[in-house]
Design a protein around this motif. Structure first.
Motif, PDB file in Angstrom:
ATOM      1  N   GLY A 158     -45.967 -28.400  76.740  1.00 39.70           N
ATOM      2  CA  GLY A 158     -45.021 -28.847  75.736  1.00 39.70           C
ATOM      3  C   GLY A 158     -43.850 -27.901  75.620  1.00 39.70           C
ATOM      4  N   HIS A 159     -43.118 -28.051  74.507  1.00 35.74           N
ATOM      5  CA  HIS A 159     -41.873 -27.297  74.341  1.00 35.74           C
ATOM      6  C   HIS A 159     -41.789 -26.610  72.992  1.00 35.74           C
ATOM      7  CE1 HIS A 159     -40.460 -29.106  78.052  1.00 35.74           C
ATOM      8  NE2 HIS A 159     -40.931 -30.246  77.611  1.00 35.74           N
ATOM      9  N   ARG A 160     -42.948 -26.298  72.408  1.00 35.46           N
ATOM     10  CA  ARG A 160     -42.946 -25.680  71.083  1.00 35.46           C
ATOM     11  C   ARG A 160     -43.391 -24.232  71.109  1.00 35.46           C
ATOM     12  NH1 ARG A 160     -42.591 -29.219  66.988  1.00 35.46           N
ATOM     13  NH2 ARG A 160     -43.821 -27.921  65.576  1.00 35.46           N
ATOM     14  N   PHE A 161     -43.605 -23.679  72.294  1.00 34.79           N
ATOM     15  CA  PHE A 161     -44.145 -22.334  72.420  1.00 34.79           C
ATOM     16  C   PHE A 161     -43.302 -21.307  71.672  1.00 34.79           C
ATOM     17  CE2 PHE A 161     -46.213 -18.719  73.935  1.00 34.79           C
ATOM     18  CZ  PHE A 161     -45.352 -17.881  74.638  1.00 34.79           C
ATOM     19  N   SER A 162     -41.998 -21.457  71.704  1.00 30.97           N
ATOM     20  CA  SER A 162     -41.116 -20.471  71.083  1.00 30.97           C
ATOM     21  C   SER A 162     -41.318 -20.374  69.566  1.00 30.97           C
ATOM     22  CB  SER A 162     -39.653 -20.803  71.388  1.00 30.97           C
ATOM     23  OG  SER A 162     -39.302 -22.064  70.832  1.00 30.97           O
ATOM     24  N   LEU A 163     -41.971 -21.363  68.983  1.00 28.23           N
ATOM     25  CA  LEU A 163     -42.166 -21.385  67.539  1.00 28.23           C
ATOM     26  C   LEU A 163     -43.375 -20.574  67.078  1.00 28.23           C
ATOM     27  CD1 LEU A 163     -41.557 -25.188  66.867  1.00 28.23           C
ATOM     28  CD2 LEU A 163     -39.892 -23.309  66.764  1.00 28.23           C
TER      29      LEU A 163
END
Length: 111
Positions: free
Chosen positions: A25-30
């Motif tokens: 996914g694309h939420r790792f930075s959060l």
């Protein structure tokens, strides 16, 4: 959804390994990222933490030897392990909030 750890193996004392954790996914930075380890018969132990801004915290036993890092563009958390000792032998797990635990990766330090 599980994270996927890799990079473990057999290494001699004093050697190095680099573990990686790919987060779907694309939420790792959060999220903060954590590395745990576990040996049979013992509880899972927190080894290293990295915040969303890159601040790091380490267990006393690995300070100066392990380095946790993150690459938000690649959705990856890493653990560089240097000067490995036999007592570092364990299954290493990456933990990302709101994701399931992965299968872990075995690290064995032995001559």
């Amino acid at each position: 959804v599980q994270v996927v750890e890799s990079g473990g193996g057999l290494v001699q004392p004093g050697g190095s390994l680099r573990l990686s954790c790919v987060v779907p996914g694309h939420r790792f930075s959060l999220y903060y990222a954590y590395w745990f380890r576990q040996v049979p018969g013992k509880e899972r132990e927190l080894v290293a933490t990295i915040s969303t801004s890159g601040a790091t915290i380490y267990h006393d036993s690995v300070k100066g030897r392990f380095t946790i890092s993150r690459d938000n563009a690649k959705n990856t958390a890493s653990l560089q392990m240097d000067n490995l000792k036999s007592e570092d032998t364990a299954v290493y797990y990456c933990r990302i909030p709101n994701y399931d635990w992965g299968q872990g990766t075995q690290v064995t330090v032995s001559s």
